[in-house]
Design a protein around this motif. Structure first.
Motif, short mmCIF file in Angstrom:
data_model
loop_
_atom_site.label_atom_id
_atom_site.label_comp_id
_atom_site.label_asym_id
_atom_site.label_seq_id
_atom_site.Cartn_x
_atom_site.Cartn_y
_atom_site.Cartn_z
N LEU A 161 -31.66 -17.34 -25.10
CA LEU A 161 -31.77 -18.51 -24.37
C LEU A 161 -32.55 -18.70 -23.31
CD1 LEU A 161 -27.88 -19.31 -24.69
CD2 LEU A 161 -29.58 -20.80 -25.94
N GLN A 162 -32.62 -17.42 -22.43
CA GLN A 162 -33.67 -17.38 -21.46
C GLN A 162 -35.08 -17.54 -21.99
OE1 GLN A 162 -33.66 -13.59 -19.35
NE2 GLN A 162 -33.69 -14.62 -17.41
N LEU A 215 -40.68 -20.33 -23.66
CA LEU A 215 -41.51 -21.27 -24.68
C LEU A 215 -41.05 -22.77 -24.17
CD1 LEU A 215 -39.68 -19.81 -27.96
CD2 LEU A 215 -42.04 -19.54 -26.98
N GLY A 216 -40.51 -23.22 -23.15
CA GLY A 216 -40.30 -24.41 -22.57
C GLY A 216 -39.40 -25.29 -23.43
N ILE A 217 -38.59 -24.64 -24.31
CA ILE A 217 -37.76 -25.52 -25.24
C ILE A 217 -36.92 -26.37 -24.57
CG2 ILE A 217 -36.02 -25.43 -27.04
CD1 ILE A 217 -38.83 -24.50 -28.09
N TRP A 240 -28.87 -25.57 -19.18
CA TRP A 240 -29.12 -24.23 -19.23
C TRP A 240 -29.29 -23.85 -17.65
CZ3 TRP A 240 -28.75 -19.33 -20.77
CH2 TRP A 240 -29.67 -18.36 -20.33
N PHE A 241 -30.11 -24.51 -16.70
CA PHE A 241 -30.51 -24.24 -15.74
C PHE A 241 -29.40 -24.77 -14.74
CE2 PHE A 241 -34.77 -24.31 -17.29
CZ PHE A 241 -35.19 -23.02 -16.75
N SER A 242 -28.48 -25.77 -14.75
CA SER A 242 -27.46 -26.24 -14.01
C SER A 242 -26.24 -25.39 -14.14
CB SER A 242 -27.44 -27.87 -14.37
OG SER A 242 -26.75 -28.03 -15.56
N GLU A 243 -26.18 -24.87 -15.40
CA GLU A 243 -24.47 -24.20 -15.34
C GLU A 243 -24.60 -23.12 -16.52
OE1 GLU A 243 -21.55 -26.95 -17.09
OE2 GLU A 243 -23.02 -28.25 -17.90
N VAL A 244 -24.93 -23.27 -17.72
CA VAL A 244 -24.80 -22.42 -18.79
C VAL A 244 -25.41 -21.18 -18.16
CG1 VAL A 244 -25.48 -21.87 -21.07
CG2 VAL A 244 -24.85 -24.29 -20.55
#
Length: 199
Positions: free
Chosen positions: A124-125, A131-133, A187-191
């Motif tokens: 995921l990272q 990749l900027g997905i 992803w950036f805010s919590e996951v």
């Protein structure tokens, strides 16, 4: 980044796991699980149980990589010093900034060890930060409770169920597929942080 620019070789690792591009020679590395743990593919559409199926599985994965629609990995468990299984990016669409993460399987000795969370964190990272997905999607047979629980535990949100979505591997029965996803801002805010705490 266009699909033609998707990296041909990706290596992802941390203290527990090492992921690299699946190769033809990995047949030997995965054969033991293939021969002795056929239940691993109970819900899979493409089986890798037994010699012939494993050969076919790897061949199809490498063909899809060549076509730039998929990127299959082999997973190595650093703790035991053994190959644990395989996973991949698929339905890669860099134009729309989406991909799916799946075809994930591990031998029984590696399930419930935390290995999957380490793999998913690295994948995921890479997807979101390299990749900027914008969206990573996950799908599973709606009966595959173990897989669904694993996806929810890493932070996936359930979007819905595709009814009678596709045939199962060896019967006339059609499966319902559950769809889950993680978005870039999630992803950036919590996951990312929540998953990091579980490693």
């Amino acid at each position: 980044m266009s699909i033609s620019q998707f990296p041909q070789n990706i290596i992802l690792e941390d203290e527990m796991v090492f992921l690299r591009s699946l190769q033809l020679s990995d047949f030997e590395n995965l054969l033991d699980i293939s021969l002795n743990e056929p239940e691993t593919w109970e819900y899979s559409l493409v089986r890798a149980n037994g010699k012939e199926n494993l050969e076919n599985y790897i061949r199809l994965a490498l063909k899809a990589k060549e076509n730039k629609t998929e990127f299959p990995f082999i997973v190595f468990d650093k703790k035991s010093g053994k190959y644990a299984g395989s996973t991949r990016f698929y339905d890669i669409n860099l134009q729309f900034k989406t991909l799916q993460l799946g075809y994930t399987w591990y031998g029984k000795d590696f399930r419930g060890t935390g290995l999957n969370k380490h793999c998913k964190y690295l994948l995921l990272q890479f997807a979101f930060e390299t990749l900027g997905i914008e969206r990573v999607e996950f799908r599973a047979d709606n009966n595959n409770q173990r897989s669904i629980a694993a996806m929810k535990s890493i932070g996936c949100k359930v979007e819905g169920v595709l009814r009678s979505h596709m045939p199962t591997a060896d019967s006339d029965v059609r499966r319902d597929s559950i769809v889950l996803s993680i978005l870039k801002d999630e992803w950036f805010s919590e996951v990312k942080e929540n998953l990091k705490k579980k490693l």
